[in-house]
Design a protein around this motif. Structure first.
Motif, PDB file in Angstrom:
ATOM      1  N   ALA A 126      -4.986   3.431  -5.665  1.00 45.77           N
ATOM      2  CA  ALA A 126      -3.927   3.056  -4.913  1.00 45.77           C
ATOM      3  C   ALA A 126      -4.047   2.105  -4.008  1.00 45.77           C
ATOM      4  O   ALA A 126      -3.278   1.044  -3.796  1.00 45.77           O
ATOM      5  N   VAL A 127      -5.043   2.257  -2.802  1.00 44.26           N
ATOM      6  CA  VAL A 127      -5.388   1.627  -1.952  1.00 44.26           C
ATOM      7  C   VAL A 127      -5.564  -0.186  -2.193  1.00 44.26           C
ATOM      8  O   VAL A 127      -5.184  -0.864  -1.818  1.00 44.26           O
ATOM      9  N   LEU A 128      -6.576   0.014  -3.308  1.00 47.61           N
ATOM     10  CA  LEU A 128      -7.211  -1.190  -3.825  1.00 47.61           C
ATOM     11  C   LEU A 128      -5.855  -2.021  -4.292  1.00 47.61           C
ATOM     12  O   LEU A 128      -5.809  -3.327  -4.451  1.00 47.61           O
ATOM     13  N   PHE A 174      -4.553  -5.690  -3.052  1.00 44.85           N
ATOM     14  CA  PHE A 174      -4.360  -6.824  -3.886  1.00 44.85           C
ATOM     15  C   PHE A 174      -3.338  -7.461  -3.886  1.00 44.85           C
ATOM     16  O   PHE A 174      -3.050  -8.677  -3.916  1.00 44.85           O
ATOM     17  N   ALA A 175      -2.164  -6.462  -4.326  1.00 45.55           N
ATOM     18  CA  ALA A 175      -0.723  -7.262  -4.421  1.00 45.55           C
ATOM     19  C   ALA A 175      -0.379  -7.695  -3.061  1.00 45.55           C
ATOM     20  O   ALA A 175       0.473  -8.619  -3.166  1.00 45.55           O
ATOM     21  N   GLY A 176      -0.841  -7.220  -2.032  1.00 44.42           N
ATOM     22  CA  GLY A 176      -0.200  -7.513  -0.414  1.00 44.42           C
ATOM     23  C   GLY A 176      -0.882  -8.719   0.080  1.00 44.42           C
ATOM     24  O   GLY A 176      -0.336  -9.450   0.766  1.00 44.42           O
ATOM     25  N   VAL A 199       1.057  -1.243  -0.028  1.00 41.88           N
ATOM     26  CA  VAL A 199       0.053   0.112  -0.076  1.00 41.88           C
ATOM     27  C   VAL A 199       0.918   1.114  -0.171  1.00 41.88           C
ATOM     28  O   VAL A 199       0.622   2.242  -0.815  1.00 41.88           O
ATOM     29  N   LEU A 200       1.904   1.250   0.755  1.00 38.98           N
ATOM     30  CA  LEU A 200       2.862   2.369   0.748  1.00 38.98           C
ATOM     31  C   LEU A 200       3.601   2.666  -0.603  1.00 38.98           C
ATOM     32  O   LEU A 200       3.496   3.825  -1.175  1.00 38.98           O
ATOM     33  N   LEU A 201       3.950   1.457  -1.303  1.00 39.04           N
ATOM     34  CA  LEU A 201       4.302   1.721  -2.657  1.00 39.04           C
ATOM     35  C   LEU A 201       3.207   2.332  -3.617  1.00 39.04           C
ATOM     36  O   LEU A 201       3.565   2.996  -4.345  1.00 39.04           O
ATOM     37  N   ASP A 252      -9.479  17.660  -8.869  1.00 39.20           N
ATOM     38  CA  ASP A 252     -10.157  18.266  -7.868  1.00 39.20           C
ATOM     39  C   ASP A 252     -10.092  16.998  -6.699  1.00 39.20           C
ATOM     40  O   ASP A 252      -9.320  16.131  -6.723  1.00 39.20           O
ATOM     41  N   LEU A 253     -10.895  17.471  -5.599  1.00 36.18           N
ATOM     42  CA  LEU A 253     -10.762  16.704  -4.405  1.00 36.18           C
ATOM     43  C   LEU A 253     -11.452  15.067  -4.799  1.00 36.18           C
ATOM     44  O   LEU A 253     -11.007  14.050  -4.536  1.00 36.18           O
ATOM     45  N   ARG A 254     -12.510  14.980  -5.618  1.00 31.50           N
ATOM     46  CA  ARG A 254     -12.955  13.747  -6.135  1.00 31.50           C
ATOM     47  C   ARG A 254     -11.879  12.872  -6.919  1.00 31.50           C
ATOM     48  O   ARG A 254     -11.849  11.663  -6.701  1.00 31.50           O
ATOM     49  N   VAL A 255     -11.270  13.529  -7.607  1.00 30.70           N
ATOM     50  CA  VAL A 255     -10.153  12.948  -8.457  1.00 30.70           C
ATOM     51  C   VAL A 255      -9.051  12.314  -7.442  1.00 30.70           C
ATOM     52  O   VAL A 255      -8.621  11.271  -7.761  1.00 30.70           O
ATOM     53  N   LEU A 256      -8.734  13.118  -6.604  1.00 34.80           N
ATOM     54  CA  LEU A 256      -8.007  12.672  -5.566  1.00 34.80           C
ATOM     55  C   LEU A 256      -8.341  11.399  -4.644  1.00 34.80           C
ATOM     56  O   LEU A 256      -7.778  10.510  -4.537  1.00 34.80           O
ATOM     57  N   VAL A 257      -9.524  11.612  -4.473  1.00 33.49           N
ATOM     58  CA  VAL A 257     -10.035  10.507  -3.459  1.00 33.49           C
ATOM     59  C   VAL A 257     -10.220   9.179  -4.448  1.00 33.49           C
ATOM     60  O   VAL A 257     -10.079   8.221  -3.909  1.00 33.49           O
ATOM     61  N   PHE A 258     -10.821   9.482  -5.466  1.00 40.36           N
ATOM     62  CA  PHE A 258     -10.703   8.190  -6.386  1.00 40.36           C
ATOM     63  C   PHE A 258      -9.223   7.734  -6.650  1.00 40.36           C
ATOM     64  O   PHE A 258      -9.126   6.441  -6.452  1.00 40.36           O
TER      65      PHE A 258
END
Length: 489
Positions: free
Chosen positions: A63-65, A69-71, A14-16, A52-58
């Protein structure tokens, strides 16, 4: 415990992913400053899009997903494995793991080939549009549009205004030729039904149609449209003179098959009262719809004989140098005739044609960017997988060298493993590319969806970059010291 190992892997991945998201957001913000300037006018409100904020949240969720998945996959897979097997069997991983890595390479190569095929086809199509023979000369020409001011209440007054404007423009220093037309190339032409003398339309037969273009004398010479037979419009073709028309070659063949059309009469229908005219000339076909559009039968009228159908007109000034240098002088010249007359769409003819292919250029640019990124991912993916496999097989390679294997044998071993997966990916990708390119048929011009040279070029390109990506880890494998490999394994 396995839970602790899973937590560590999740944290690392997740950090990567989050670190990788940061340059991606910066790149997206930079692209949104560049793309609106390249996008055609047909794509509305592109300049209003921002990170905008929506793009950043998405992006954060993606990134987290991806990190989760990889972890999660390694600990899930490890939970089913025999923990003693890796200790007994050195670093040679199970065959199932190798199959998964091979599947990863195959999918990357296949997707990269699909995107590259589409991008190259669109690129070749765009180049065909750029080099297409339009039937007229795209030289140093300034264009602008005039719509008669409200004070010109009749067509005769509008024609007199246009005549005066043409006279003033011809006097401009640097004006090589001047003409007017109701349409510019790529802007499209109005069309109507045509009635040909001595050729009645039978019941159920489709009426003859043609594009109608009204021009001034000198138009064909300025545009470089060749005169094939007869004559062009002349100064004597005024409103009170007999109405004459000039046909394009396609119109002449369509309306008068196996006949000489000169001296024959045709009638334009549908626009106000029917307007008959005698054919006095035939000129070459011109793609007035712009690059990539078919040639239509075209009938040219002198605008002075067009009666109350005369509306706004485009004016064209051929210059010996940069046409934009005449824009201010042309404006002053027109305002000397009517100080209240506005000018619109002051562009060079090259800019007019560039607008007509702006959408094709934008499509090619976007798909080209995606294809370049896909190619980069293919190279990085293949290199990573093969390099990991070499590291995993260090002991095996050391044993082979100790038993007499030469460097060439190790090179072939690694390349065979890597390029085998690449070959399977190319075979799978060709199938997907064939399906994709068929879907691009309506966007292509001058090249077929199944063009063999495109697919051969894509296969060679992917083969070469994949070979390089496999060769670099193979070189490292060739230098493995067997003693060190056996001691460290």
């Amino acid at each position: 415990g396995r839970g602790r190992l899973a937590a560590q892997l999740l944290t690392e991945n997740v950090l990567l992913s989050l670190i990788g998201m940061i340059p991606a957001i910066l790149l997206a913000a930079w692209e949104l400053k560049i793309l609106p300037a390249m996008a055609p006018r047909e794509i509305p409100r592109l300049g209003e899009v921002s990170v905008d904020l929506r793009v950043l949240v998405f992006s954060l969720l993606l990134a987290v997903l991806a990190g989760v998945f990889a972890g999660l996959w390694p600990p899930i897979h490890a939970a089913r494995a025999d923990l003693q097997a890796p200790l007994r069997e050195s670093h040679i991983g199970p065959g199932r793991e190798r199959h998964w890595r091979a599947a990863l390479v195959i999918s990357e190569v296949a997707l990269g080939l699909v995107l590259l095929s589409g991008a190259i086809l669109l690129g070749r199509s765009f180049l065909a549009l750029l080099h297409e023979d339009l039937g007229f000369r795209v030289g140093d020409v300034l264009t602008f549009f005039l719509s008669p001011d409200a004070k010109y209440k009749s067509s005769s007054q509008a024609v007199a205004f246009y005549d005066e404007v043409l006279a003033h423009l011809r006097a401009l220093p640097g004006a090589r030729a001047v003409a007017a037309s109701n349409s510019l190339p790529s802007n499209g032409c109005p069309s109507t039904s045509i009635e040909v003398q001595g050729r009645p339309t039978a019941a159920g037969e489709a009426e003859l149609e043609a594009d109608i273009i009204t021009v001034s004398p000198g138009y064909f010479r300025l545009m470089g449209i060749p005169l094939r037979e007869g004559r062009a419009f002349q100064e004597r073709d005024i409103a009170n003179a007999p109405v004459v028309v000039v046909l394009s070659e396609l119109a002449a063949r369509t309306f008068f098959p196996n006949q000489n059309p000169l001296g024959k009469r045709i009638t334009m229908k549908d626009w106000s009262e029917p307007l008959p005219g005698v054919v006095v000339g035939i000129v070459g076909d011109a793609k007035m719809g712009g690059p990539g559009n078919p040639v239509h039968p075209t009938v040219y009228y002198d605008y002075r004989q067009f009666g109350d159908r005369v509306l706004g007109m485009y004016f064209l000034i051929g210059t010996a140098g940069d046409p934009r240098a005449l824009a201010l002088s042309a404006s002053d010249s027109i305002w000397s005739v009517n100080k209240d007359q506005p000018l619109a769409d002051v562009l060079t003819l090259r800019q007019v044609l560039a607008r007509s292919i702006a959408e094709a250029r934008f499509r090619t640019l976007l798909l080209g960017i995606f294809a370049a990124l896909a190619l980069l991912l293919v190279v990085v993916g293949i290199y990573s997988v093969v390099s990991y496999s070499v590291g995993e097989r260090t002991r095996e390679i050391g044993i082979r060298v100790a038993l007499g294997a030469q460097r060439g044998d190790i090179l072939r071993l690694v390349l065979w493993q890597g390029m085998g997966s690449v070959s399977a990916g190319i075979a799978l990708g060709l199938t997907g590319a064939a399906a994709l390119t068929q879907g691009l048929r309506s966007l292509l011009y001058g090249v077929t969806p199944g063009d063999p040279f495109t697919f051969i070029g894509v296969v060679l390109l992917l083969g070469i970059v994949s070979l390089v990506a496999c060769y670099l880890p193979a070189r490292r494998a060739m230098r493995i010291d067997p003693v060190e490999a056996l001691l460290n394994s």
